[in-house]
Design an enzyme around this catalytic site. Structure first.
Site: not given
Length: 512
Positions: A217, A196-197, A321
């Site tokens: 992740k 997805k990313a 972040d």
């Protein structure tokens, strides 16, 4: 001379048959679903397996074992899992999982399943009533040694040359520290579906864990420190909040040079705020909902809670972040903060850990970060987050259709001024020396709600860090602005257009 060649031909024939069977033999599996009523499926029967041409097919079984009583959960077909290759029997090897899982190759091979712990514990076997052996069974067992051995050699060589395991075996015994306990860690199967990313520290997969979608992740081994840092933040007491990403598990997968570090979290199908704004124009109410829940999440992250719901002390945490890419959206557009790889905790009597100044995404860096003039205190780091929040709020306003004017294509902060890939020097010139900020359009100020929100944005990205609002103050303001605008009639809205001071905003004294 003909006899050896005939023997070799016979061996090669059996080899080809065995090789073909290894990938094509699994066509049907025993099917069972304990939750058939809720899921509106058949309870039991046979399942015909279907998959892509280059994918191997398997059967699987999952069950619980409560005090020696076996309770079936599911049986059926399973797609191309390295852990299932060349397994003729369905054998689970985990020590004490909540749900046992095994997979195998061969038609109906999941009819009988076994738990055989690697440590050599007692074997627990489920075996259906015996049936008389058929001629096909006798032939299969006769050819199995030659065909199986040949197939294993061929497959081992092929896998070595062409691919690595898509889903490695769970290996957490070398973990630098125990992951927080999770009731879902032991549930199998977990299958990666699609990327997805991709980001600085790896990629994010959509995956399936039993009946639920999750996000995985995956960090390469060289980014172990980032994986460990994010896992430690997730394991902090009090990190369960509706506006913070839900943590499920942290695991090591694979072995030796193939080790991958996994973080498993809740999956949100709408993706990041960046992606959503690229493809969607938002309404006034949607803007307020995203802004309010986003600021609520950051406010809670920043907050120091002495005793959080019986879990212990939740320290103040700076994100470091914060950006629209790290804000995920639930199905109802509720914002969820994610990616805590650079976050830092502020615990009384303890150093905050790695507080290197210039971290995060360059475009969202506050002026004091860009010029390297950071005060390494808790409030200084929280104010840096608030500068970034001002930029994200601007992104929301830029894609809102509430104002009577055009809605431009989505652009990142400062993209109009210095492009998509600004250098550190360009940002220093624009943000620090010229004190520029993303442009606020004139027609935004003609809408009573957007005008007041723009005032809040400017107070978030103030050049003076000490003058910036807190996340809690932003949450209060957005809530007040939304109620004031939505509570007025259209006649009142006309009068409010000429003056955005009719509603008293929470004062700056509520800032950090």
């Amino acid at each position: 001379m003909t006899a050896p060649w005939a023997a070799l031909a016979l061996l090669w024939g059996s080899l080809c048959v065995g090789s073909g069977r290894g990938e094509a033999e699994t066509r049907e599996c025993i099917y069972y679903n304990a939750n058939w009523e809720l899921e509106r499926t058949n309870q039991s029967g046979l399942e015909r397996c279907e998959g892509e041409q280059d994918k191997r097919l398997h059967c699987y079984a999952s069950w619980r074992n409560s005090s020696g009583t076996i309770e079936l959960v599911k049986k059926g077909c399973w797609l191309d899992d390295f852990n299932c290759y060349d397994r003729q029997e369905c054998v689970a090897t985990e020590e004490n999982p909540q749900v046992y899982f095994c997979c195998c190759e061969g038609n109906f091979c999941n009819e009988r399943f076994t738990h055989l712990p690697e440590a050599g514990g007692p074997e627990v076997t489920y075996e259906p009533p015996p049936t008389a052996p058929t001629l096909l069974t006798v032939l299969a067992y006769s050819l199995l040694p030659i065909g199986g051995l040949s197939l294993i050699v061929l497959l081992a060589f092929w896998m070595y040359r062409h691919r690595k395991p898509p889903y490695g075996h769970v290996d957490i015994h070398e973990d630098p520290g125990p992951p927080p306990p999770s009731p879902l860690v032991g549930l199998k199967p977990l299958q990666l579906l699609e990327i997805k990313a991709r980001g600085r520290f790896g990629c994010v997969w959509k995956a399936q864990l039993m009946n639920d979608f999750v996000a995985v992740k995956i960090f390469p081994l060289q980014d172990k420190q980032s994986w460990q840092s994010e896992r430690e933040i997730f394991s902090t007491p009090g990190m369960k909040h509706e506006n913070l990403l839900q943590f499920i598990a942290a695991e090591k997968r694979g072995s030796n040079l193939e080790v991958e570090l996994w973080l498993i979290t809740a999956f949100h199908d709408k993706g990041s705020l960046t992606d959503y704004l690229k493809g969607n124009i938002i309404t006034w109410n949607e803007l307020c909902h995203v802004a309010e829940t986003m600021s609520r999440g950051l406010s809670y992250l920043h907050e120091d809670v002495p005793w959080c719901r019986g879990e212990g002390h939740k320290p103040s945490i700076a994100h470091r972040d914060f950006k629209s890419k790290n804000v995920l959206l639930k199905s109802d557009l509720t914002a969820v903060l994610a990616d805590f790889g650079l976050a830092v905790r502020f615990e009384p009597g303890k150093p905050p850990g790695d507080t290197h100044g210039q971290v995060g995404t360059r475009r969202y860096m506050a002026p004091e970060v860009l010029e390297g003039a950071i005060n390494f205190q808790r409030n200084a780091f929280l104010r840096i987050d608030m500068y970034a929040m001002g930029l994200v709020l601007w992104e929301l306003v830029s894609r809102c259709k509430a104002a009577d004017g055009p809605v431009d294509e989505y652009m990142l902060p400062f993209e109009e001024e210095i492009g998509q890939h600004p250098s550190l020097e360009e940002l220093q010139e624009v943000v620090v020396h010229k004190k520029m900020r993303p442009a606020i359009k004139d027609h935004w100020l003609k809408h009573p709600g957007l005008a007041q929100l723009c005032v809040t944005i400017e107070e978030c990205w103030d050049h003076d860090a000490e003058a910036r609002l807190s996340a809690g103050c932003v949450e209060e303001r957005v809530s007040l602005i939304r109620r004031s605008v939505n509570g007025t009639t259209s006649d009142c809205l006309v009068s409010l257009v000429t003056s955005v001071t009719n509603v008293d905003l929470p004062p700056k004294e509520s800032s950090i």
